[in-house]
Enzyme design. Sequence first.
Site, PDB file in Angstrom:
ATOM      1  N   SER A 200     -65.286  40.519  46.765  1.00  0.00           N
ATOM      2  CA  SER A 200     -64.445  41.603  47.264  1.00  0.00           C
ATOM      3  C   SER A 200     -63.631  41.159  48.471  1.00  0.00           C
ATOM      4  O   SER A 200     -64.041  40.273  49.240  1.00  0.00           O
ATOM      5  CB  SER A 200     -65.272  42.838  47.638  1.00  0.00           C
ATOM      6  OG  SER A 200     -64.520  43.759  48.395  1.00  0.00           O
TER       7      SER A 200
ATOM      8  N   TYR B 262     -71.898  47.440  52.564  1.00  0.00           N
ATOM      9  CA  TYR B 262     -71.056  46.755  51.588  1.00  0.00           C
ATOM     10  C   TYR B 262     -70.359  45.559  52.220  1.00  0.00           C
ATOM     11  O   TYR B 262     -70.361  44.449  51.660  1.00  0.00           O
ATOM     12  CB  TYR B 262     -70.026  47.738  51.031  1.00  0.00           C
ATOM     13  CG  TYR B 262     -69.243  47.236  49.848  1.00  0.00           C
ATOM     14  CD1 TYR B 262     -69.766  47.325  48.565  1.00  0.00           C
ATOM     15  CD2 TYR B 262     -67.980  46.677  50.000  1.00  0.00           C
ATOM     16  CE1 TYR B 262     -69.051  46.869  47.466  1.00  0.00           C
ATOM     17  CE2 TYR B 262     -67.259  46.217  48.910  1.00  0.00           C
ATOM     18  CZ  TYR B 262     -67.800  46.321  47.642  1.00  0.00           C
ATOM     19  OH  TYR B 262     -67.086  45.860  46.557  1.00  0.00           O
TER      20      TYR B 262
END
Length: 260
Positions: free
Chosen positions: A142, A155
């Site tokens: 990501s 995250y």
Amino acid sequence: MLKGKSAVVTGSTSGIGLGIARSLAAQGANVMINGFGDPADLERLRASMEKEFKVDVRFNAGDLSQGDACSTLIAETEAAFGRVDILVNNVGIQHVAPTQDFPVAKWDAILAINLSSYFHTIRAALPGMQARGWGRIINTASVHGLVGSIHKAAYVAAKHGVVGLTKVVALENAEANITCNAICPGWVKTPLVQPQIEARAALVGGNLLDGERSLVGEKQPSKRFSTPEDIGALAAFLCSEAAHNITGTTLPVDGGWTAQ
């Protein structure tokens, strides 16, 4: 390009993971897909991929928050295909909250799925790759493996950890013809994003295209989504012989997000 190779793609029953699994199958690799969903729907997905690409496609429903399930996934793939040549770690979950309010259980779950599962599958797959002198490991890290965003403590921490893990594995196996790289997507158009597009469109006059540009344009200068197929094509390239000397890298697919 990948005929005779076998691949594991975690979190691959939809979205980015499915795009990667399909791309590898299209290149001739046998694929073990993994994830959750309705058993009948998952069997239809498995069978349709097998028919479309004329490769062997298997399914594993393991909960990869558990280390033993990660090891079992690799062992099942080796039993089915005889080897694991390609490992794509893509599984991930998300929760959003200010750090002081972030539930401890959510923190633990996100770190287990988004980081620890990557370690466990890599640890299990490496011995076979090292014995054969060939392997490709790809981690979906990501854009949040490179930058931060508010309310995403777990995250962002996990994805930064994935980038670090990628570099270590790459360095340890640099002479073994085993590469390890991280793909760092920004906004990717998947079914999970559609409600956000519709909500933003309602705020900017109701046009879905305007909603997309408004939503994505906050972070991505291109104002365009990437697609699962884009990520899949990059993953397939990283598995090719042309990419044999690309290792330890982070490859943003983010429309210029991290260039700012």
